[in-house]
Write an enzyme that holds these catalytic residues in place. Sequence first.
Site, PDB file in Angstrom:
ATOM      1  N   TYR A 153      50.925  21.537   4.893  1.00  0.00           N
ATOM      2  CA  TYR A 153      49.452  21.320   5.363  1.00  0.00           C
ATOM      3  C   TYR A 153      48.971  20.491   6.137  1.00  0.00           C
ATOM      4  CZ  TYR A 153      44.953  22.069   7.338  1.00  0.00           C
ATOM      5  OH  TYR A 153      43.856  22.878   8.141  1.00  0.00           O
ATOM      6  N   GLU A 245      45.750  21.031  13.703  1.00  0.00           N
ATOM      7  CA  GLU A 245      45.960  20.954  12.815  1.00  0.00           C
ATOM      8  C   GLU A 245      47.598  22.118  12.863  1.00  0.00           C
ATOM      9  OE1 GLU A 245      44.309  24.381   9.481  1.00  0.00           O
ATOM     10  OE2 GLU A 245      44.385  25.612  11.725  1.00  0.00           O
TER      11      GLU A 245
END
Length: 441
Positions: A153, A245
């Site tokens: 991530y 993101e």
Amino acid sequence: MLSRFSRCAAATSSSSFAAPRSALPAMATSAFRFINIHECDSKGLLSKYGCKVEFGVAAHNEAEIDAAISEVVKRNDKVVVKSQILAGGRGKGTFVDGFVGGVHVCDNAAKAKQAAMRMLNNTLVTKQTGPSGLKVSKLFITEAVPAIKRELYLALVLDRKTASPTFIASPEGGMNIEQLAHERPEMIFKLAIKDLAAGPSATDPDTIAFVNSLGFRDAAMSAKVMSHLQSIYKLAKEKDATMVEINPFVELNNGDVMCLDAKISFDDNAMFRQPDIVALEDKAQMDPFEAMAEKFELNYVALDGNVGCLVNGAGLAMATMDIISLYGQKPANFLDVGGSAKTEQIVAAFRIVLSNPKVNCILVNIFGGIMKCDTIANGVVEAVKQLGGLRVPLVVRLSGTNEQIGKQVLKDSGLPIHACSDLDEAGRTAASLAAAAGARA
């Protein structure tokens, strides 16, 4: 108006990168929204700034789907078909007709075409869309990614605590990053950017440690990750992004890294200098009444209650919703008309509130400062006239600048308005009228 990135930068350097809202002066923290764009457009920007993404083509109709699949199969037999909606959880979503999954990996062109036609113009429901779902009017047809070694991530956000852009990452990323952050917070790593002009530096010990913490200790791999950090930062800085993101950011078996999914949000306060970003916003994904509110510069969010609210100021709006809840009913919306609303905006606000069939009472709660009470009163009267009357009771509380003039306007209108002198009385009255209307329904 300066963006949140710009205000932080002005205090520290010549950069255009902005600060989180907590770092701004109080007068600068007015209501705002973020502009979001689709994955395909986000990846286009990432690629432009030097990040590695898979080859893909956007498609809006059957002819474009055929052309996109044709281009993809030239590079890879397997084709990935992705629904493009502004919500997460697409892969685990379900379409309203029962077709499962908003992302499909297909073994050949025929299966890709079949999946694409099931998705296009269908409505996809995910955990983030709510039960009504979102219509899929765009698809992203991509090549399948080479064998993935692991998923991570990676995100660049604005950190209120440090008042700086901050990278957040985890070597155990993927679909359930929120669950990981809750259960194993020690696996979440952060890197606050110290020099807003330069961004992440390959020679900075903290940056090196951040990259190492993600499991990239080989010099060649570390350099690739560092390059992506710098590219993501440059994109956000130049395009006034509030968040970039990448979930997942993947390490491939062939020794490369790639942005496999992407979500980018932008500061609408800075969009006057970002026409290319404005052009990417998909208005069709917005609630039609939120779009109408945006057009009239109103701050509106639909809720699930029965008392419509029309208020000036975010703090007063929150207090108004609280008082409605205190007296046993629920607010049907957050609607802040701001400090300089005109009559046409008040009319639009009434139309928006009454568009919700659950609303069985409206509470107008105005504290006159810059916004004058007589302006609101005239707007209320005009709104009722244009709407041909009201189907629900109307409670109005005015206080502040030109309060008496505003109250006289309402009185002279002859409208059946329930006038209240303070917030407690207004909340109690609105809740009582709403409950009575609900009992009669």
